[in-house]
Every structure is written in C-alpha cells, then in structure tokens.
Design a protein around this motif. Structure first.
Motif, mmCIF file in Angstrom:
data_model
loop_
_atom_site.group_PDB
_atom_site.id
_atom_site.type_symbol
_atom_site.label_atom_id
_atom_site.label_comp_id
_atom_site.label_asym_id
_atom_site.label_seq_id
_atom_site.Cartn_x
_atom_site.Cartn_y
_atom_site.Cartn_z
ATOM 1 N N LEU A 413 56.855 -17.505 -33.643
ATOM 2 C CA LEU A 413 57.073 -17.314 -35.079
ATOM 3 C C LEU A 413 58.555 -17.125 -35.389
ATOM 4 O O LEU A 413 59.061 -17.629 -36.400
ATOM 5 N N ARG A 414 59.240 -16.416 -34.504
ATOM 6 C CA ARG A 414 60.678 -16.194 -34.713
ATOM 7 C C ARG A 414 61.439 -17.513 -34.599
ATOM 8 O O ARG A 414 62.377 -17.769 -35.359
ATOM 9 N N ALA A 415 61.050 -18.325 -33.634
ATOM 10 C CA ALA A 415 61.737 -19.611 -33.460
ATOM 11 C C ALA A 415 61.518 -20.529 -34.657
ATOM 12 O O ALA A 415 62.416 -21.326 -35.019
ATOM 13 N N ASP A 416 60.357 -20.425 -35.293
ATOM 14 C CA ASP A 416 60.041 -21.294 -36.417
ATOM 15 C C ASP A 416 60.532 -20.741 -37.751
ATOM 16 O O ASP A 416 60.541 -21.454 -38.760
ATOM 17 N N ALA A 417 60.894 -19.459 -37.783
ATOM 18 C CA ALA A 417 61.247 -18.816 -39.051
ATOM 19 C C ALA A 417 62.643 -19.214 -39.514
ATOM 20 O O ALA A 417 63.491 -19.646 -38.716
ATOM 21 N N VAL A 418 62.877 -19.054 -40.803
ATOM 22 C CA VAL A 418 64.218 -19.233 -41.379
ATOM 23 C C VAL A 418 64.837 -17.850 -41.505
ATOM 24 O O VAL A 418 64.458 -17.052 -42.384
ATOM 25 N N ILE A 419 65.727 -17.538 -40.591
ATOM 26 C CA ILE A 419 66.386 -16.226 -40.569
ATOM 27 C C ILE A 419 67.851 -16.458 -40.889
ATOM 28 O O ILE A 419 68.563 -17.183 -40.167
ATOM 29 N N ARG A 420 68.319 -15.874 -41.984
ATOM 30 C CA ARG A 420 69.700 -16.111 -42.429
ATOM 31 C C ARG A 420 70.320 -14.821 -42.948
ATOM 32 O O ARG A 420 69.615 -13.880 -43.296
ATOM 33 N N ARG A 421 71.625 -14.818 -42.991
ATOM 34 C CA ARG A 421 72.354 -13.680 -43.524
ATOM 35 C C ARG A 421 73.039 -14.085 -44.832
ATOM 36 O O ARG A 421 73.394 -15.246 -45.022
ATOM 37 N N PRO A 422 73.212 -13.113 -45.754
ATOM 38 C CA PRO A 422 73.834 -13.423 -47.045
ATOM 39 C C PRO A 422 75.227 -14.029 -46.874
ATOM 40 O O PRO A 422 75.957 -13.690 -45.946
#
Length: 422
Positions: A413-422
């Motif tokens: 799930l982490r690999a597929d997620a969109v994780i971004r910083r402002p």
C-alpha cells in the motif's frame, strides 16, 4: 507499535512535564500528505509523546511520522474496501487497549491527558488498528492455511530448543530523578535504537550507568533465571544473545539489559523417538534382502510379501522398547527404507515406516499405529509437560502468517500510495 505500557511505566511517565511541541512555526500545518490526507506537525509531536508513554523502542520524529503514515494507509485501505468502524467497535477497542495497562478506558485517557497527550491521538490510533483488523479479516485470513507438517515442525523446534536456566547479562541503569524522566527515557531509547555491540553497550554503561556494575561496563556474573524477579524473567527470556531489552521504568531510573549468553538444558524426553516400523521373519538373509529390494514403502511391503504379508508385524514403540539388533538397524534408516537382521538359520526384514519425536505424539491420531490392540503407543509417550498443544501451536503459526502478510500488504500500500510533502 505493539509495545504496551505497564501500570508501573505509566505511573512513572505521568510525572513528565507538559509537552512542548517541537515545531516552532504553526504546528497544525501539514508536514506530509498520504493520498491527499494530511499529517500535521502537531500530530507528529503528539504521537512522539504517545509512543514514549507506550515504551516504544524508537520515538524520534521520523518514527512518529512513519507510524502516522501507516495509520493513514490503513484507514485508506479500509475505506476503499467499505470497512467502517462503528462507535461500539471503537469503544471495545479503547477498552481492550487500556486493559493491557490494567486500566479502564477513561482511566487510561485521563492518564494520557495528564501527560500531555490528547484523547484524539489515542482514539485515532485505536480506530486505525480496528479498521486494519477488518481489512486483514476480509482480505488475508481466508488465504491462510497451516498444515499439519508445519505444526509438527514448529513443535519439533520447541522440543529441541533448550530450556534456559542461566543467563549472562549486562545492565545499564540510567538515573531518572523527578523532572528528568523524559530525558532518561530518550537516552535509553537512543541506545536501544543504535543496536549496540557488546563493546558499545559496555562504554555506554561506563558513561551513563548509576549502578556499581557500570565500572565493569555493566557486566554481571551468571545468574539462575529463577533468581530473577518474576516480572523480569519474560523480558530476559524474550532476548537472543546480543540483543538489548526495551527500556524498563523503575522508581527513579530507566534500566536496559543486554543478554550476552545463556545456558539451558533439554526438557525430559526431548531426544526420545517413537518409531513406526515393520518386521517380517523369513527363512534366509538372501530372501529378506530380495524382498527389501523390491519394497518401496511400508504399504508396498504388504504387496510384495504376498501370502507372507499376514506374518508382517508392524508396531510403534519408543527406541528403548525395541530389541537391540532391530533398533540398531532402524537407527540408520530413513522412512520406507529396509534392512536385514541375519540370525544364521533365519532373518528379519526390518523396514522403518516413520520416525517421530516422542514428545510430539500427543494422541493416537498423531502416530502411525497398528490396527490391533494394544499397540503400545500410550506406554511409549512420555509426559507432555511444557509442550504447547497442537491447537495452541497452530494458532501461533496462523497469527504469525497473518502478521507477515499484513506487513507485506502495508508495504504494498505504501509503494502504491501518493505520498508528498507541501
């Protein structure tokens, strides 16, 4: 984050001063987005304090941020699957978690708030856990299977693992006077997180330990496990040589232990085996050898023996109960292998059908036996004291597989997620 706070630990932590957020700027600004769900600096600060109160091994900002990211992923997947946590399920989860600290949910919440941790932090943590259980139950559990062979192998490993009777420890006692408990815990956590070698732990003990053993690098003499306080025994027995315990809160101090070595003994009967074997008396060694060469298994022996199959004697017995000559032949055989005992005027064909630890044989269904009574199994099986039953071991293996699959799913799930910083 599975480490649980004890009544002693939480009472010690309650004297910590009010929590001051690490963020100098607006603490409610997003630090990271997980599938467009924000994690704020204030949440990270609160999670750090919560993790410290739970006695987590790593409580820096990165660990807290990672924990919150994982919770966002858990909640996201639950929502994708249509799983919602009802208020009743949440209340049960809050009570269940609080009970592990021997508290009710209101008592636990009050203790957290006294230490500067808001109720919402605890609520969100438990909600993510309950939702994740639902994900695991629906998505993973139907695919998990534990075979009888896996249970046998796990029980065999338990039987062959010595029971620890003595341990060689090093200790590090960090002073934690009133008002300085937080700093002591942070130091202890940093030492554990560094995964210190024996030399590094000894240096830390010389530098920080308030115990007399600090001058010797924290090293203690061999001690019988039964001489340790009952509450400390499971902590020490849970360590492998070279591992350091999680920080332990005691009055006025935080204590670490490093297991340098251990000694133990095998449980009674650990080396005893039950052998399922067949014998057939024939007129000569050559006849026995010929039949042995033709027979591929114990079942096939009956076919190859023809009319002589009625004289085959198949039985299950412990090694000590088997005649010496036959036991000697069986010692070198694998399952479905045969050998010959030559008596001169006659000979025995000896075939091993199966070999099993005697302590694994908990009932007749677990051991291959003859159809006729008595078969001698009951007399051959020693006391089962100290061995988990098959149901408990199967449950342990099932839970282990579930945890491994859940961790793998979370990574996916982490690999597929969109994780971004402002």
């Amino acid at each position: 984050m599975r480490h649980l706070i004890s009544g002693i630990a939480i009472s010690a932590c309650m004297v910590f001063g009010q929590f001051t957020p690490a963020s100098a700027q607006n603490p409610f600004e997003p630090v990271v987005y997980v599938n467009d769900r924000a994690v704020t600096g204030y949440e990270i600060d609160q999670r750090i304090r919560f993790m410290q109160l739970l006695g987590a091994g790593d409580t820096d900002r990165k660990a807290a941020e990672d924990a919150l990211i994982q919770d966002r992923l858990r909640m996201f997947e639950a929502q994708q699957m249509g799983i919602q946590v009802s208020e009743e399920e949440l209340d049960i989860g809050l009570e269940e978690f609080a009970s592990r600290a021997n508290m009710s949910a209101p008592e636990f919440i009050a203790a957290l708030e006294n230490a500067g941790v808001e109720y919402q932090v605890f609520r969100d943590f438990v909600e993510a856990g309950v939702a994740w259980r639902g994900v695991i139950r629906q998505r993973l559990l139907p695919a998990i299977n534990v075979s009888d062979a896996e249970v046998d192998q796990a029980l065999k490993q338990v039987i062959e693992t010595p029971i620890v009777t003595r341990v060689l420890l090093s200790e590090l006692v960090i002073p934690a006077p009133e008002g300085q408990e937080d700093q002591a815990m942070q130091l202890a956590n940093s030492i554990v997180a560094s995964n210190p070698s024996d030399a590094q732990f000894a240096e830390a003990a010389r530098q920080y330990s308030a115990a007399d053993s600090g001058r010797q690098g924290g090293q203690l003499e061999w001690v019988d496990i039964d001489n340790l306080p009952p509450g400390l025994r499971p902590v020490i027995l849970g360590l492998q040589p070279g591992q350091v315990s999680q920080p332990l809160n005691v009055t006025g101090a935080v204590v670490l232990f490093r297991l340098r070595d251990s000694q133990g003994t095998l449980r009674p009967g650990a080396r005893e085996q039950l052998l399922d074997y067949a014998t057939l008396r024939l007129t000569s060694a050559s006849e026995a050898a010929s039949l042995a060469a033709r027979s591929q298994s114990c079942a096939d022996l009956y076919v190859q023996a023809g009319t002589a199959s009625t004289r085959i004697n198949r039985q299950t017995a412990s090694q000590s109960a088997i005649p010496t000559l036959i036991a000697t032949r069986l010692a070198s055989l694998d399952a479905d292998e045969a050998s010959v005992v030559d008596y001169g005027g006659s000979a025995d064909l000896v075939m091993l059908c199966s070999r099993q630890s005697a302590l694994l044989a908990q009932d007749d269904s677990d051991v291959a036996t003859t159809a006729e009574e008595p078969d001698g199994v009951e007399a051959a099986v020693p006391d089962q004291s100290g061995i988990p039953d098959r149901t408990a071991m199967r449950e342990q293996l099932f839970n282990r597989k579930a945890n491994e699959m859940a961790n793998a799913l979370l990574e996916e799930l982490r690999a597929d997620a969109v994780i971004r910083r402002p």
